[in-house]
Motif scaffolding. Structure first.
Motif, PDB file in Angstrom:
ATOM      1  N   ILE A 135      66.752  47.156 -58.686  1.00  0.00           N
ATOM      2  CA  ILE A 135      65.886  48.457 -58.038  1.00  0.00           C
ATOM      3  C   ILE A 135      64.762  47.493 -57.052  1.00  0.00           C
ATOM      4  N   ILE A 136      65.051  48.215 -55.539  1.00  0.00           N
ATOM      5  CA  ILE A 136      64.125  47.309 -54.805  1.00  0.00           C
ATOM      6  C   ILE A 136      63.517  48.696 -54.008  1.00  0.00           C
ATOM      7  N   ASN A 137      62.331  48.610 -53.747  1.00  0.00           N
ATOM      8  CA  ASN A 137      61.547  49.439 -52.881  1.00  0.00           C
ATOM      9  C   ASN A 137      61.289  48.734 -51.564  1.00  0.00           C
ATOM     10  N   LEU A 138      61.781  49.394 -50.546  1.00  0.00           N
ATOM     11  CA  LEU A 138      61.631  48.997 -48.914  1.00  0.00           C
ATOM     12  C   LEU A 138      60.866  50.292 -48.325  1.00  0.00           C
ATOM     13  N   ILE A 149      65.014  52.719 -37.965  1.00  0.00           N
ATOM     14  CA  ILE A 149      64.678  51.232 -38.062  1.00  0.00           C
ATOM     15  C   ILE A 149      65.018  50.778 -39.633  1.00  0.00           C
ATOM     16  N   GLY A 150      64.681  51.723 -40.614  1.00  0.00           N
ATOM     17  CA  GLY A 150      64.500  51.328 -42.227  1.00  0.00           C
ATOM     18  C   GLY A 150      66.116  51.059 -42.627  1.00  0.00           C
ATOM     19  N   GLY A 151      67.066  51.909 -41.949  1.00  0.00           N
ATOM     20  CA  GLY A 151      68.535  52.167 -42.225  1.00  0.00           C
ATOM     21  C   GLY A 151      68.850  50.891 -41.880  1.00  0.00           C
ATOM     22  N   ARG A 152      68.538  49.860 -40.663  1.00  0.00           N
ATOM     23  CA  ARG A 152      68.952  48.859 -40.098  1.00  0.00           C
ATOM     24  C   ARG A 152      68.592  47.748 -40.993  1.00  0.00           C
ATOM     25  N   LEU A 157      69.207  43.904 -45.684  1.00  0.00           N
ATOM     26  CA  LEU A 157      68.803  43.441 -47.114  1.00  0.00           C
ATOM     27  C   LEU A 157      70.161  43.450 -47.985  1.00  0.00           C
ATOM     28  N   CYS A 158      70.859  44.373 -47.902  1.00  0.00           N
ATOM     29  CA  CYS A 158      71.951  44.649 -48.808  1.00  0.00           C
ATOM     30  C   CYS A 158      73.105  43.471 -48.249  1.00  0.00           C
ATOM     31  N   GLN A 159      73.125  43.235 -46.988  1.00  0.00           N
ATOM     32  CA  GLN A 159      74.332  42.188 -46.670  1.00  0.00           C
ATOM     33  C   GLN A 159      73.773  40.733 -47.185  1.00  0.00           C
ATOM     34  N   SER A 177      62.835  35.089 -48.764  1.00  0.00           N
ATOM     35  CA  SER A 177      63.406  34.843 -47.407  1.00  0.00           C
ATOM     36  C   SER A 177      63.434  36.189 -46.570  1.00  0.00           C
ATOM     37  N   PHE A 178      63.608  37.245 -47.239  1.00  0.00           N
ATOM     38  CA  PHE A 178      63.708  38.346 -46.534  1.00  0.00           C
ATOM     39  C   PHE A 178      62.503  39.019 -45.998  1.00  0.00           C
ATOM     40  N   GLU A 179      61.463  38.810 -47.001  1.00  0.00           N
ATOM     41  CA  GLU A 179      59.926  39.202 -46.638  1.00  0.00           C
ATOM     42  C   GLU A 179      59.570  38.451 -45.356  1.00  0.00           C
ATOM     43  N   LYS A 180      59.836  37.052 -45.279  1.00  0.00           N
ATOM     44  CA  LYS A 180      59.388  36.248 -44.403  1.00  0.00           C
ATOM     45  C   LYS A 180      59.923  36.528 -43.179  1.00  0.00           C
ATOM     46  N   HIS A 181      61.366  36.522 -43.217  1.00  0.00           N
ATOM     47  CA  HIS A 181      62.053  36.913 -41.870  1.00  0.00           C
ATOM     48  C   HIS A 181      61.912  38.397 -41.216  1.00  0.00           C
ATOM     49  N   HIS A 182      61.647  39.327 -42.138  1.00  0.00           N
ATOM     50  CA  HIS A 182      61.485  40.715 -41.586  1.00  0.00           C
ATOM     51  C   HIS A 182      59.952  41.196 -41.681  1.00  0.00           C
TER      52      HIS A 182
END
Length: 193
Positions: A135-138, A149-152, A157-159, A177-182
């Motif tokens: 379970i992830i909260n964005l 924007i959130g959808g993209r 993230l899912c990819q 990695s995701f947090e750093k990049h986005h």
């Protein structure tokens, strides 16, 4: 790896449906849900939302709002949103009532209170399969621009999760990695079915 995803927001079906739409277009196995008691769409004022039961077809909502005030609901984007939703599925579904829909590998929420509700719901279910669910909260603001924007971002993230050999072993690295990049902070937890 082919995972099954659920997109969950509160009650207006904008953020979860935008993500559902994008992931479905990319071939993901995805579903979407709300957690409120009803589907609430903006009305003529903040005190007068349009309220529908979960399971009410999007076509009914679209026709109802078009009849009530075509100009208002065109201008505020609700008719466009409902048209998009119509292309994804027939009617909104409630997360707490999804037991018959099977299990998911990843559940993505778009606000902290929904994340907490999903976790609580999963923790109170019988854990007979002992199948893990991530379970992830964005955090995504609840407006049309931020939902797009959130959808993209949710798709990216899912990819990243899908590309991993095993999300269970790589999730910390994927999130970091995701947090750093986005430059977006994610909250995540693991529960079980």
């Amino acid at each position: 790896m082919k995972l099954r995803y659920a997109m969950v927001c509160s009650s207006n079906q904008n953020r979860s449906m935008e993500s559902h739409f994008l992931l479905k277009k990319e071939g993901f196995d995805v579903a979407s849900y709300g957690t409120g008691q009803h589907v609430k769409l903006p009305g003529p004022s903040i005190r007068e939302p349009n309220v529908y039961d979960f399971g009410t077809p999007y076509k009914h909502m679209f026709d109802d709002l078009r009849r009530k005030d075509l100009d208002l609901y065109k201008r505020n984007g609700i008719l466009t949103m409902l048209k998009r939703n119509l292309g994804v599925k027939t009617a909104p579904q409630r997360w707490q009532d999804n037991a018959g829909d099977g299990t998911f590998d990843v559940v993505l929420t778009f606000e902290e209170k929904v994340f907490d509700m999903v976790l609580e719901d999963l923790h109170t279910r019988d854990h007979v399969l002992l199948k893990p669910v991530l379970i992830i909260n964005l955090e995504v603001k609840d407006n049309h621009e931020e939902a797009a924007i959130g959808g993209r971002v949710a798709l990216l993230l899912c990819q990243a999760i899908e590309a991993a050999d095993s999300w269970e072993e790589r999730i910390d690295d994927i999130i970091c990695s995701f947090e750093k990049h986005h430059r977006r902070k994610l909250t995540y937890s693991i529960s079980f079915y």
